[in-house]
Design a protein around this motif. Structure first.
Motif, PDB file in Angstrom:
ATOM      1  N   LEU B  30       0.856  -1.180   0.000  1.00  0.00           N
ATOM      2  CA  LEU B  30       0.000   0.000   0.000  1.00  0.00           C
ATOM      3  C   LEU B  30       0.897   1.236   0.000  1.00  0.00           C
ATOM      4  O   LEU B  30       1.853   1.310   0.765  1.00  0.00           O
ATOM      5  CB  LEU B  30      -0.876  -0.005   1.261  1.00  0.00           C
ATOM      6  N   VAL B  32       0.863   5.420   0.406  1.00  0.00           N
ATOM      7  CA  VAL B  32       0.001   6.467   0.955  1.00  0.00           C
ATOM      8  C   VAL B  32       0.728   7.800   0.956  1.00  0.00           C
ATOM      9  O   VAL B  32       1.910   7.860   1.310  1.00  0.00           O
ATOM     10  CB  VAL B  32      -0.388   6.133   2.416  1.00  0.00           C
ATOM     11  N   ILE B  72      -5.826   3.814  -5.864  1.00  0.00           N
ATOM     12  CA  ILE B  72      -7.063   3.078  -5.591  1.00  0.00           C
ATOM     13  C   ILE B  72      -8.114   3.938  -4.891  1.00  0.00           C
ATOM     14  O   ILE B  72      -9.262   3.535  -4.774  1.00  0.00           O
ATOM     15  CB  ILE B  72      -6.819   1.800  -4.750  1.00  0.00           C
ATOM     16  N   GLY B  73      -7.743   5.138  -4.450  1.00  0.00           N
ATOM     17  CA  GLY B  73      -8.752   5.981  -3.815  1.00  0.00           C
ATOM     18  C   GLY B  73      -8.147   7.225  -3.188  1.00  0.00           C
ATOM     19  O   GLY B  73      -6.930   7.289  -2.961  1.00  0.00           O
ATOM     20  N   THR B 122      -5.586  12.883   0.940  1.00  0.00           N
ATOM     21  CA  THR B 122      -4.725  11.719   1.117  1.00  0.00           C
ATOM     22  C   THR B 122      -5.060  10.748  -0.004  1.00  0.00           C
ATOM     23  O   THR B 122      -6.230  10.486  -0.263  1.00  0.00           O
ATOM     24  CB  THR B 122      -4.961  11.065   2.486  1.00  0.00           C
ATOM     25  N   PHE B 124      -4.287   6.939  -1.938  1.00  0.00           N
ATOM     26  CA  PHE B 124      -3.840   5.568  -1.694  1.00  0.00           C
ATOM     27  C   PHE B 124      -3.604   4.871  -3.016  1.00  0.00           C
ATOM     28  O   PHE B 124      -4.365   5.067  -3.959  1.00  0.00           O
ATOM     29  CB  PHE B 124      -4.920   4.763  -0.957  1.00  0.00           C
TER      30      PHE B 124
END
Lengths: 300, 300
Positions: B30, B32, B72-73, B122, B124
């Motif tokens: 992941l 971030v 992804i978001g 933020t 991701f």
């Protein structure tokens, strides 16, 4: 505002009606939430910068807790006055870091820019195979329960304002404990039908659950686990205890519902909770002194 | 400030020297990152609210792109003046959403509170098995390359300020394209030794890479893919072209390095890039008109 914003953006496949979103990653579910706190609105006189930082992280950890996620990291975007001292910035970050440590994770990134005193924290967690608890799912007949005690934060606010010596109540307000462990245990049971945190107070939280599930609720006043500081502050100031117990926000306990047959299994999880009422078909009411009154939304 | 903050919090196991953090989740990584933009600093006269929203998302998508992550978001925490109209708030969110859509993902959460005009986003992403590109890794002899063109955003800023009719340059400034696809392609090649985005301008980015890898660099002025708008703005205003091309920030191209033997393979990825110089042992210099001058940090 939220529904208006939803109207102008594309619906996310992973959108929930909760404060956190769930995204599948490989075989796990990533849970993400973001929330800002500001000097102006969230830093009463007497709160330290370290507590402000803790608070900024804790409000997000609490949203993860309500879903039952295991926190894996936080990022913080700070907007701070140019004349702030380096040591004060450090105190804020120390507070964020301490809350992350309490939740078994780390600060993994951040950004600091000039501004008016804002900490926007984003927290993320993983479900590790557990099903996320959501606000949706409460059924008529379910038991309503809350973790911990109610009203200590509200009492702490009035204690600060009136310079009462109540460090534990002030701590409940300024450095609230996000119920992360409790959330993980509750979600791992698979027995919780709905869950929400009390950041906007019990009255608002329960009304949210009921409106989302098309049901009502009855709450028994005598079953509410009221903090001793509520009684103390109310008697010293001559203010009514109802608002402090259920109307104020800044509380980070979890409210959850479950089938009454599962009460014993849930108690065996070791989570400290109190059963306070039942989900019903229609109105949301409080039963106190043999009277029923509408449990309206709180003042938060 | 960053090193000071690092001194007062626990080091995260996943900390990088990059703008994004990498955390293993299951079998994936992941990625971030978080960054804020403000009306005061990032919204020149002439920028729309929609562009402001796009920008808030794009600066973060660019940090994902520099690592080669697949977005992804995003979540957005807004702090907005109380007198803002609902339609203006919607425009900001539409801009965030359009950038998310450009990057093939959705807004998955958010928070809106009263404040001075801040959007903290933020973002991701996941690596899907690719190795994250980082700032660390450039080696002496590596080729230095950049995607796209340089200086359009700086030209756009001066075009706005001087009311020149240059919509493409203004768009480069107000709605920059994060090089997400390019980042994914570059990271999938496994051939990139280091990568950084140009959000602080080429001069600062290259100095960052060199100081992080204990090396120098030589950049050939004639190889820089200068935007046509730089020449046009510079000739109309009589300002030197060097600062606009390499000194300003607000540019969201990627700078990356690789072994020169891999140039052809990288060209075959279909990524539009220009080779602009070489990593050397010591100083960071610009070669122009048969002279060598220090390539100092930019003005951003």
């Amino acid at each position: 505002m939220i529904s208006m914003i939803r109207g102008c953006i594309r619906a996310a496949p992973c959108a929930t009606d909760d404060d956190a979103a769930v995204m599948p990653i490989g075989r796990d579910d990533l849970v993400v939430c973001t929330d800002s706190v500001t000097f102006e609105r969230h830093m009463p006189e007497g709160m330290t910068y370290e507590q402000f930082g803790w608070m900024a992280a804790a409000v997000n950890m609490s949203d993860l807790a309500a879903m039952g996620a295991t926190p894996i990291g936080v990022v913080s975007a700070l907007l701070l006055p140019k004349d702030m001292e380096t040591s004060q910035v450090c105190e804020i970050m120390t507070g964020v870091d301490e809350c992350a440590e309490f939740c078994n994770c780390h600060i993994v990134g951040g950004d600091t820019k000039p501004g008016n005193g804002v900490a926007s924290v984003t927290a993320f967690g993983v479900m590790e195979g557990r099903r996320p608890m959501t606000r949706k799912g409460a059924r008529v007949g379910d038991v309503i329960a809350v973790t911990g005690e109610l009203g200590a934060a509200a009492a702490g606010f009035l204690a600060l304002a009136n310079k009462f010596d109540m460090p534990d109540a002030v701590s409940a307000l300024c450095a609230p404990i996000p119920r992360v462990e409790e959330g993980i245990a509750l979600s791992s049971s698979g027995l919780v039908s709905s869950c929400i945190d009390l950041s906007d107070g019990l009255a608002t939280a329960l009304n949210t659950i009921c409106s989302m599930n098309g049901c009502g609720a009855i709450v028994e006043w005598d079953l509410l686990p009221r903090s001793q500081y509520v009684d103390e502050v109310c008697s010293r100031l001559g203010v009514p205890d109802r608002e402090l117990t259920i109307g104020w926000g800044g509380e980070y306990e979890l409210l959850f519902t479950f089938d009454r047959k599962d009460a014993e299994t849930l108690y065996e999880l070791g989570v400290d909770f109190s059963m306070i009422g039942l989900i019903t078909e229609n109105d949301v009411v409080l039963h106190r002194d043999e009277k029923y009154e509408a449990l309206g939304y709180g003042c938060y």
